[in-house]
Write an enzyme that holds these catalytic residues in place. Structure first.
Site, PDB file in Angstrom:
ATOM      1  N   CYS A  97       4.707   1.939  -7.122  1.00 50.19           N
ATOM      2  CA  CYS A  97       5.637   1.031  -6.446  1.00 50.19           C
ATOM      3  C   CYS A  97       6.782   0.666  -7.372  1.00 50.19           C
ATOM      4  O   CYS A  97       6.578   0.408  -8.558  1.00 50.19           O
ATOM      5  CB  CYS A  97       4.905  -0.233  -6.013  1.00 50.19           C
ATOM      6  SG  CYS A  97       5.948  -1.306  -5.027  1.00 50.19           S
ATOM      7  N   CYS A 122       0.870  -1.167   0.000  1.00 47.48           N
ATOM      8  CA  CYS A 122       0.000   0.000   0.000  1.00 47.48           C
ATOM      9  C   CYS A 122       0.917   1.230   0.000  1.00 47.48           C
ATOM     10  O   CYS A 122       2.137   1.096   0.000  1.00 47.48           O
ATOM     11  CB  CYS A 122      -0.897  -0.024   1.237  1.00 47.48           C
ATOM     12  SG  CYS A 122      -2.381   1.003   1.074  1.00 47.48           S
ATOM     13  N   CYS A 169      -3.982  -0.577  -3.054  1.00 49.15           N
ATOM     14  CA  CYS A 169      -4.442   0.777  -3.387  1.00 49.15           C
ATOM     15  C   CYS A 169      -3.856   1.166  -4.741  1.00 49.15           C
ATOM     16  O   CYS A 169      -2.780   0.701  -5.120  1.00 49.15           O
ATOM     17  CB  CYS A 169      -4.078   1.789  -2.309  1.00 49.15           C
ATOM     18  SG  CYS A 169      -2.338   2.235  -2.200  1.00 49.15           S
TER      19      CYS A 169
END
Length: 141
Positions: free
Chosen positions: A88, A8, A81
């Site tokens: 990421c 997340c 999310c």
């Protein structure tokens, strides 16, 4: 042993709840669960409280940065999310099954205690149901 990484943005709320439910559903069945964020925001008190209401104590969890896991090989990488999914860094687990589900973010809700509690309850139930199905679908139990 299989490794699961839940990602997340801040590793404070949704990924922590997912981590808690995975540990609960898997009950230490030769699966190691990790959670991390592209940032670290500490544990969200609302997440701790709503999980405790369901009998799960995640207060021992830590908020971790994904960079700390770059050398681990994961079987599953699950972003919880959209922000983490889009931002990421690439995790080089070549055989990982990569999944994404954007869960409702209760930490963004502004309102009364009752409204905030309802938001955390909504997120918890979404996460609980998703990860129960995940564990069953991938035959991890």
């Amino acid at each position: 042993m299989k490794n699961i990484l839940v990602l997340c943005t801040g590793n404070s709320c949704r990924s922590q709840m997912a981590h808690g439910y995975l540990n609960h559903f898997l009950d230490n069945r030769k699966v190691k669960v990790y959670s991390a964020g592209i940032e670290t925001h500490g544990l969200n008190p609302g997440a701790l409280a709503i999980m405790k209401e369901d009998g799960l104590d995640i207060s021992h969890h830590t908020s971790n940065n994904v960079d700390g896991y770059k050398d681990l090989d994961f079987d599953y990488i699950i972003t919880v999310c959209d922000h983490a999914n889009e931002n990421c860094p690439y995790i080089p687990s070549k055989n990982a099954i990569r999944l994404h589900h954007n869960f409702f973010d209760p930490s963004k809700v502004v309102g009364s205690k009752k409204e905030k509690h309802a938001a955390f309850l909504k997120a918890r139930e979404e996460i609980k149901n998703y990860f129960k199905k995940f564990v069953e679908q991938y035959e991890l139990i």
